[in-house]
Design a protein around this motif. Structure first.
Motif, PDB file in Angstrom:
ATOM      1  N   ALA A 275       0.826  -1.210   0.000  1.00  0.00           N
ATOM      2  CA  ALA A 275       0.000   0.000   0.000  1.00  0.00           C
ATOM      3  C   ALA A 275       0.861   1.262   0.000  1.00  0.00           C
ATOM      4  N   ALA A 276       1.949   1.231   0.773  1.00  0.00           N
ATOM      5  CA  ALA A 276       2.857   2.381   0.819  1.00  0.00           C
ATOM      6  C   ALA A 276       3.550   2.594  -0.523  1.00  0.00           C
ATOM      7  N   LEU A 277       3.983   1.504  -1.160  1.00  0.00           N
ATOM      8  CA  LEU A 277       4.623   1.603  -2.470  1.00  0.00           C
ATOM      9  C   LEU A 277       3.656   2.148  -3.513  1.00  0.00           C
ATOM     10  N   ALA A 278       2.403   1.706  -3.456  1.00  0.00           N
ATOM     11  CA  ALA A 278       1.396   2.172  -4.418  1.00  0.00           C
ATOM     12  C   ALA A 278       1.157   3.668  -4.287  1.00  0.00           C
ATOM     13  N   ARG A 279       1.118   4.146  -3.043  1.00  0.00           N
ATOM     14  CA  ARG A 279       0.947   5.589  -2.850  1.00  0.00           C
ATOM     15  C   ARG A 279       2.170   6.350  -3.352  1.00  0.00           C
ATOM     16  N   GLY A 280       3.354   5.796  -3.063  1.00  0.00           N
ATOM     17  CA  GLY A 280       4.579   6.476  -3.471  1.00  0.00           C
ATOM     18  C   GLY A 280       4.749   6.544  -4.968  1.00  0.00           C
ATOM     19  N   VAL A 281       4.382   5.469  -5.682  1.00  0.00           N
ATOM     20  CA  VAL A 281       4.594   5.424  -7.121  1.00  0.00           C
ATOM     21  C   VAL A 281       3.656   6.382  -7.858  1.00  0.00           C
ATOM     22  N   LYS A 282       2.571   6.786  -7.177  1.00  0.00           N
ATOM     23  CA  LYS A 282       1.623   7.714  -7.802  1.00  0.00           C
ATOM     24  C   LYS A 282       1.661   9.103  -7.178  1.00  0.00           C
ATOM     25  N   SER A 283       2.696   9.376  -6.385  1.00  0.00           N
ATOM     26  CA  SER A 283       2.829  10.709  -5.779  1.00  0.00           C
ATOM     27  C   SER A 283       3.125  11.742  -6.863  1.00  0.00           C
ATOM     28  N   PRO A 284       2.816  13.006  -6.635  1.00  0.00           N
ATOM     29  CA  PRO A 284       3.093  14.038  -7.649  1.00  0.00           C
ATOM     30  C   PRO A 284       4.553  14.073  -8.096  1.00  0.00           C
ATOM     31  N   LYS A 285       5.479  13.876  -7.164  1.00  0.00           N
ATOM     32  CA  LYS A 285       6.895  13.891  -7.525  1.00  0.00           C
ATOM     33  C   LYS A 285       7.250  12.717  -8.424  1.00  0.00           C
ATOM     34  N   SER A 286       6.729  11.528  -8.091  1.00  0.00           N
ATOM     35  CA  SER A 286       6.986  10.352  -8.923  1.00  0.00           C
ATOM     36  C   SER A 286       6.374  10.516 -10.301  1.00  0.00           C
ATOM     37  N   MET A 287       5.179  11.088 -10.358  1.00  0.00           N
ATOM     38  CA  MET A 287       4.491  11.246 -11.634  1.00  0.00           C
ATOM     39  C   MET A 287       5.286  12.120 -12.598  1.00  0.00           C
ATOM     40  N   GLN A 288       6.007  13.096 -12.073  1.00  0.00           N
ATOM     41  CA  GLN A 288       6.854  13.926 -12.933  1.00  0.00           C
ATOM     42  C   GLN A 288       7.915  13.081 -13.622  1.00  0.00           C
ATOM     43  N   THR A 289       8.491  12.133 -12.879  1.00  0.00           N
ATOM     44  CA  THR A 289       9.502  11.238 -13.455  1.00  0.00           C
ATOM     45  C   THR A 289       8.881  10.320 -14.485  1.00  0.00           C
TER      46      THR A 289
END
Length: 328
Positions: A275-289
């Motif tokens: 669940a933590a990884l799923a939230r992190g992979v879709k965070s605004p910062k990750s989405m920029q990458t």
């Protein structure tokens, strides 16, 4: 009577506290993570996988307020790294970075010292990398349909560049040829840079490339992109159709990244990490990458990832056996 009632209430509260205390103590996810999480990367430093790992690392560190340590254990197509996780990951603090080839390997290697779905715990399918088919700029085909028509009229005359027999580039090409009813000649290179040079020189007539490495080649004017090798288009190249639109609806180039834990890790810990990884992979910062790389974030649940792995292991075993494909 009132005193007796108060005494009974206090007794019930005490019993309730005592009965829930063991449950809290036995919940392995309650205090997870209690130390840094180690991500085993089964490749050499400097690969594209390392860049992706840093995005996972940043997202997870922010979620849990615990650092993630990247530990490189290359060799044996990921087997060495997975074995380390199986031996050391019972508490969920040591996990493995896994590419799509983890589901291909069992079809070629009957001597893997573990069962992927028994001895490891799927945590999450994190991303799907978008791959495209690129060809030399002067190849006599303006569209994917014309490319396939050329292949049908000239069996084996399209040289398909791969990096090693039995890898994703090879099997992705074999599957595409099979889906379209054509024959490619596989040319196996030791590295992608040599394949790129030969592609631009016209010595090979096609190869799959991840979006991040394909864009500079396309911009060079020496190559062209013919199709998205996935089931859907990408906003990075909105005018380029997917192969699903052009006669191969079930085709999906094997290009994803996931996280695996040890099979002995508590399910509650695996779920919390997922669940933590799923939230992190879709965070605004990750989405920029991901937008920059043309990558599709997923962040699946453990059960979803397990089903995907099971389906792909079965698919590749059958495909490789039916077509008598040899690995390295």
């Amino acid at each position: 009577m009132k005193a007796l009632s108060s005494l009974l209430s206090c007794s019930l509260i005490a019993v309730s506290i005592l009965s829930t205390a063991p449950a809290l103590a036995q919940d392995p996810a309650a205090n997870y993570p209690s130390k840094p999480i180690t991500l085993i990367i089964p490749y050499l430093p400097g690969s594209t996988s390392e860049r992706l790992s840093h995005v996972f690392k940043d997202g997870l560190s922010q979620e849990f307020k615990q650092p993630m340590i990247l530990d490189y254990k290359p060799g044996a197509s990921g087997i060495i790294g997975n074995q380390h996780v199986i031996r050391n990951g019972a508490d969920g603090h040591t996990v493995a970075f896994a590419a799509a080839t983890v589901a291909i390997l069992p079809a070629f290697n009957k001597d893997i010292p573990y069962d992927l779905l028994r001895d490891m715990s799927p945590v999450s399918l994190m991303i799907r990398d978008v791959y495209v088919l690129i060809i030399p700029a002067d190849f006599p085909a303006a569209t994917f349909e014309e490319y396939i028509a050329y292949a049908r009229a000239n069996p084996g005359k399209i040289n398909w560049g791969t990096v090693g027999a039995g890898g994703a580039l090879h099997l992705g090409g074999e599957w595409l040829a099979h889906a379209m009813g054509v024959k490619f000649t596989m040319v196996h290179y030791k590295g992608s840079s040599t394949a790129e040079i030969d592609l631009m020189a016209g010595r090979i007539q096609g190869t799959p490339k991840g979006m991040a490495s394909a864009i500079p080649l396309i911009k060079s004017g020496k190559t062209r992109v013919l199709a998205i090798l996935q089931s859907q288009r990408t906003p990075v190249l909105p005018g380029v159709r997917s192969v699903a639109e052009m006669g191969a609806p079930d085709y999906e180039y094997p290009s994803w990244i996931g996280i695996l834990g040890a099979g002995t890790a508590p399910p509650a810990v695996i779920s919390k990490l997922s669940a933590a990884l799923a939230r992190g992979v879709k965070s605004p910062k990750s989405m920029q990458t991901w937008d920059t790389l043309g990558v599709m974030p997923v962040g699946s649940t453990p059960d979803e990832f397990r089903r995907i792995l099971g389906r792909e292991i079965t698919h590749w075993k059958k495909f490789i056996e039916d077509n008598n494909i040899k690995g390295e």
